[in-house]
Design a protein around this motif. Structure first.
Motif, PDB file in Angstrom:
ATOM      1  N   PHE A 245      31.604  79.732  43.642  1.00 18.85           N
ATOM      2  CA  PHE A 245      30.893  78.850  42.724  1.00 18.85           C
ATOM      3  C   PHE A 245      29.377  78.935  42.917  1.00 18.85           C
ATOM      4  CE2 PHE A 245      29.322  74.783  41.171  1.00 18.85           C
ATOM      5  CZ  PHE A 245      30.023  74.626  39.993  1.00 18.85           C
ATOM      6  N   LYS A 246      28.988  78.829  44.146  1.00 15.68           N
ATOM      7  CA  LYS A 246      27.561  78.793  44.454  1.00 15.68           C
ATOM      8  C   LYS A 246      26.854  80.095  44.081  1.00 15.68           C
ATOM      9  CE  LYS A 246      24.323  77.420  47.942  1.00 15.68           C
ATOM     10  NZ  LYS A 246      23.782  77.842  49.243  1.00 15.68           N
ATOM     11  N   ASP A 247      27.539  81.202  44.272  1.00 17.01           N
ATOM     12  CA  ASP A 247      26.938  82.491  43.939  1.00 17.01           C
ATOM     13  C   ASP A 247      26.697  82.603  42.445  1.00 17.01           C
ATOM     14  OD1 ASP A 247      27.061  83.257  46.610  1.00 17.01           O
ATOM     15  OD2 ASP A 247      29.110  84.010  46.374  1.00 17.01           O
ATOM     16  N   LEU A 248      27.727  82.214  41.700  1.00 18.40           N
ATOM     17  CA  LEU A 248      27.590  82.256  40.252  1.00 18.40           C
ATOM     18  C   LEU A 248      26.440  81.356  39.815  1.00 18.40           C
ATOM     19  CD1 LEU A 248      31.354  82.109  39.344  1.00 18.40           C
ATOM     20  CD2 LEU A 248      29.790  83.918  38.643  1.00 18.40           C
ATOM     21  N   LEU A 249      26.357  80.211  40.449  1.00 18.30           N
ATOM     22  CA  LEU A 249      25.343  79.232  40.086  1.00 18.30           C
ATOM     23  C   LEU A 249      23.936  79.726  40.368  1.00 18.30           C
ATOM     24  CD1 LEU A 249      25.350  76.334  39.001  1.00 18.30           C
ATOM     25  CD2 LEU A 249      25.228  75.524  41.351  1.00 18.30           C
ATOM     26  N   ALA A 250      23.766  80.286  41.568  1.00 19.92           N
ATOM     27  CA  ALA A 250      22.408  80.585  42.015  1.00 19.92           C
ATOM     28  C   ALA A 250      21.950  81.990  41.649  1.00 19.92           C
ATOM     29  CB  ALA A 250      22.321  80.390  43.516  1.00 19.92           C
ATOM     30  N   ASN A 251      22.788  82.959  41.929  1.00 22.57           N
ATOM     31  CA  ASN A 251      22.317  84.338  41.820  1.00 22.57           C
ATOM     32  C   ASN A 251      22.569  84.969  40.469  1.00 22.57           C
ATOM     33  OD1 ASN A 251      21.987  83.891  44.541  1.00 22.57           O
ATOM     34  ND2 ASN A 251      23.946  84.835  45.056  1.00 22.57           N
ATOM     35  N   SER A 252      23.827  85.017  40.151  1.00 20.35           N
ATOM     36  CA  SER A 252      24.227  86.049  39.216  1.00 20.35           C
ATOM     37  C   SER A 252      23.986  85.699  37.755  1.00 20.35           C
ATOM     38  CB  SER A 252      25.703  86.349  39.432  1.00 20.35           C
ATOM     39  OG  SER A 252      26.465  85.171  39.317  1.00 20.35           O
ATOM     40  N   VAL A 253      24.282  84.495  37.360  1.00 18.81           N
ATOM     41  CA  VAL A 253      24.174  84.186  35.944  1.00 18.81           C
ATOM     42  C   VAL A 253      22.749  83.779  35.574  1.00 18.81           C
ATOM     43  CG1 VAL A 253      25.039  82.736  34.094  1.00 18.81           C
ATOM     44  CG2 VAL A 253      26.606  83.575  35.824  1.00 18.81           C
TER      45      VAL A 253
ATOM     46  N   LYS B 277      27.397  71.494  36.160  1.00 18.65           N
ATOM     47  CA  LYS B 277      28.311  70.864  35.213  1.00 18.65           C
ATOM     48  C   LYS B 277      28.838  71.865  34.203  1.00 18.65           C
ATOM     49  CE  LYS B 277      27.633  68.753  31.241  1.00 18.65           C
ATOM     50  NZ  LYS B 277      27.174  67.827  30.184  1.00 18.65           N
ATOM     51  N   VAL B 278      27.933  72.619  33.629  1.00 16.00           N
ATOM     52  CA  VAL B 278      28.316  73.574  32.596  1.00 16.00           C
ATOM     53  C   VAL B 278      29.133  74.714  33.200  1.00 16.00           C
ATOM     54  CG1 VAL B 278      27.444  75.180  30.866  1.00 16.00           C
ATOM     55  CG2 VAL B 278      26.355  72.952  31.159  1.00 16.00           C
ATOM     56  N   LEU B 279      28.699  75.200  34.349  1.00 16.37           N
ATOM     57  CA  LEU B 279      29.454  76.269  35.006  1.00 16.37           C
ATOM     58  C   LEU B 279      30.891  75.834  35.258  1.00 16.37           C
ATOM     59  CD1 LEU B 279      29.671  79.022  36.338  1.00 16.37           C
ATOM     60  CD2 LEU B 279      28.762  78.018  38.447  1.00 16.37           C
ATOM     61  N   SER B 280      31.046  74.633  35.785  1.00 20.15           N
ATOM     62  CA  SER B 280      32.374  74.103  36.069  1.00 20.15           C
ATOM     63  C   SER B 280      33.250  74.093  34.823  1.00 20.15           C
ATOM     64  CB  SER B 280      32.224  72.690  36.632  1.00 20.15           C
ATOM     65  OG  SER B 280      33.470  72.089  36.821  1.00 20.15           O
ATOM     66  N   LYS B 281      32.685  73.627  33.738  1.00 17.17           N
ATOM     67  CA  LYS B 281      33.435  73.537  32.486  1.00 17.17           C
ATOM     68  C   LYS B 281      33.798  74.920  31.936  1.00 17.17           C
ATOM     69  CE  LYS B 281      33.430  72.895  27.740  1.00 17.17           C
ATOM     70  NZ  LYS B 281      32.838  73.780  26.726  1.00 17.17           N
TER      71      LYS B 281
ATOM     72  N   ARG C 203      41.235  81.144  39.996  1.00 13.49           N
ATOM     73  CA  ARG C 203      40.482  80.264  40.886  1.00 13.49           C
ATOM     74  C   ARG C 203      41.260  80.161  42.184  1.00 13.49           C
ATOM     75  NH1 ARG C 203      40.565  74.909  42.349  1.00 13.49           N
ATOM     76  NH2 ARG C 203      38.558  73.878  42.584  1.00 13.49           N
ATOM     77  N   THR C 204      40.620  80.549  43.279  1.00 12.64           N
ATOM     78  CA  THR C 204      41.286  80.541  44.568  1.00 12.64           C
ATOM     79  C   THR C 204      40.506  79.706  45.568  1.00 12.64           C
ATOM     80  OG1 THR C 204      41.936  82.820  44.103  1.00 12.64           O
ATOM     81  CG2 THR C 204      42.313  82.016  46.336  1.00 12.64           C
ATOM     82  N   VAL C 205      41.196  78.717  46.133  1.00 15.43           N
ATOM     83  CA  VAL C 205      40.569  77.891  47.168  1.00 15.43           C
ATOM     84  C   VAL C 205      40.785  78.558  48.513  1.00 15.43           C
ATOM     85  CG1 VAL C 205      40.545  75.629  48.260  1.00 15.43           C
ATOM     86  CG2 VAL C 205      41.013  75.821  45.815  1.00 15.43           C
ATOM     87  N   ASN C 206      39.712  78.795  49.210  1.00 13.86           N
ATOM     88  CA  ASN C 206      39.808  79.506  50.484  1.00 13.86           C
ATOM     89  C   ASN C 206      39.899  78.535  51.651  1.00 13.86           C
ATOM     90  OD1 ASN C 206      39.282  82.074  49.135  1.00 13.86           O
ATOM     91  ND2 ASN C 206      37.198  81.270  48.900  1.00 13.86           N
ATOM     92  N   ASN C 207      40.480  79.052  52.750  1.00 13.77           N
ATOM     93  CA  ASN C 207      40.680  78.248  53.944  1.00 13.77           C
ATOM     94  C   ASN C 207      39.442  78.273  54.828  1.00 13.77           C
ATOM     95  OD1 ASN C 207      42.572  76.531  54.800  1.00 13.77           O
ATOM     96  ND2 ASN C 207      44.109  78.093  55.276  1.00 13.77           N
ATOM     97  N   THR C 208      38.337  77.854  54.303  1.00 15.79           N
ATOM     98  CA  THR C 208      37.084  77.878  55.056  1.00 15.79           C
ATOM     99  C   THR C 208      36.577  76.450  55.220  1.00 15.79           C
ATOM    100  OG1 THR C 208      35.871  78.146  52.994  1.00 15.79           O
ATOM    101  CG2 THR C 208      36.424  80.144  54.195  1.00 15.79           C
TER     102      THR C 208
ATOM    103  N   THR D 135      35.523  76.814  50.298  1.00 17.05           N
ATOM    104  CA  THR D 135      34.883  77.642  49.279  1.00 17.05           C
ATOM    105  C   THR D 135      35.934  77.986  48.233  1.00 17.05           C
ATOM    106  OG1 THR D 135      35.352  79.617  50.560  1.00 17.05           O
ATOM    107  CG2 THR D 135      33.183  78.648  50.831  1.00 17.05           C
ATOM    108  N   VAL D 136      35.468  78.292  47.062  1.00 18.82           N
ATOM    109  CA  VAL D 136      36.369  78.634  45.968  1.00 18.82           C
ATOM    110  C   VAL D 136      35.922  79.963  45.396  1.00 18.82           C
ATOM    111  CG1 VAL D 136      37.260  77.912  43.735  1.00 18.82           C
ATOM    112  CG2 VAL D 136      36.744  76.195  45.466  1.00 18.82           C
ATOM    113  N   THR D 137      36.863  80.840  45.213  1.00 23.00           N
ATOM    114  CA  THR D 137      36.528  82.169  44.717  1.00 23.00           C
ATOM    115  C   THR D 137      37.070  82.363  43.309  1.00 23.00           C
ATOM    116  OG1 THR D 137      36.681  83.007  46.964  1.00 23.00           O
ATOM    117  CG2 THR D 137      36.674  84.628  45.194  1.00 23.00           C
ATOM    118  N   TYR D 138      36.225  82.853  42.454  1.00 19.66           N
ATOM    119  CA  TYR D 138      36.628  83.160  41.080  1.00 19.66           C
ATOM    120  C   TYR D 138      36.696  84.666  40.899  1.00 19.66           C
ATOM    121  CZ  TYR D 138      35.749  78.255  40.272  1.00 19.66           C
ATOM    122  OH  TYR D 138      35.805  76.889  40.343  1.00 19.66           O
ATOM    123  N   ALA D 139      37.772  85.103  40.269  1.00 22.31           N
ATOM    124  CA  ALA D 139      37.954  86.538  40.061  1.00 22.31           C
ATOM    125  C   ALA D 139      38.485  86.807  38.660  1.00 22.31           C
ATOM    126  CB  ALA D 139      38.931  87.085  41.096  1.00 22.31           C
TER     127      ALA D 139
END
Lengths: 117, 117
Positions: free
Chosen positions: A44-52, A58-62, A75-80, A84-88
């Motif tokens: 989530f954070k990567d998409l938010l900050a870097n890439s897009v 709010k909008v990213l989540s939606k 959407r994958t919730v990681n055991n960290t 963290t949540v990974t989108y693929a």
DNA sequence: GTTATCAATTACCTTTAGGAAAGTTACTAT
DNA sequence: ATAGTAACTTTCCTAAAGGTAATTGATAAC
């Protein structure tokens, strides 16, 4: 009858086009997909900050929910710690790649057209 | 340096994508273009009533102006009584055809994906 | 126990997209 | 004079998209 077949096909195509637009139209969906193509699965954070670039949480989540509901991303919730949540991209999302490539190609050509004017 | 080149290209692609979306995103632009592809040049009334389906005169007028300003269609006033106006695709508009075809293809595949779910 | 991180969510607000209905202009036909 | 047609335009309105900022909940580090 050939003409009617042709008209039917045209209407079918128009409907398919409208379906695509209903899902993918807007400022962000294609950008998120492109980002996942380029950089691979991301949190989530990567998409938010870097890439897009420029999208709010709010909008990213939606948008991510929409894409998940339409089977384009997972959407994958990681055991960290913290979580963290990974989108693929899904396999089905590959079907959007030709659209995105065509949009990029058009964007570049269009820019030079407009500058030349 | 190769990595930086790659990142630069990615950013360029993202910008080109955003350019395209700024112009073509929304409910109607692609539909109008598709209609002009299928049926050839058309008058205002034809686009309104037959080909696109569901658009209002106000919105059609605005969308046509946008497309004309961006060199994708031409507007020709004919010497008829009463006046008719013909809209046609420009050569540059051919660059949007791959996008539209890809959107149609995706729309069809996506529909079966969603039904299968 | 205070602060930090991640992934959101919530409340609030502004802007844009889009639709419905009526009006406008210019012309023609009756 | 009235009615019709084509291509809009205008006014008014609603709904959706999108942005800002603050908050939440779980966990961990200091």
């Amino acid at each position: 009858m050939d003409e009617n077949v042709c008209i039917e096909t045209s209407k079918e195509n128009m409907l398919a086009l409208k379906d695509s637009l209903e899902l993918l139209s807007g400022k962000w969906k294609f950008c998120i997909l492109l980002s996942l193509y380029i950089y691979g699965s991301q949190r989530f954070k990567d998409l938010l900050a870097n890439s897009v670039g420029g999208i709010s949480p709010k909008v990213l989540s939606k948008e991510l929910q929409d894409l998940e509901n339409n089977l384009l991303i997972t959407r994958t919730v990681n055991n960290t710690k913290p979580v963290t949540v990974t989108y693929a991209l899904t396999k089905h999302a590959a079907e959007t790649q030709p659209v995105i490539n065509a949009l990029i190609t058009f964007g570049k050509k269009h820019r030079s057209q407009i500058i030349a004017k």
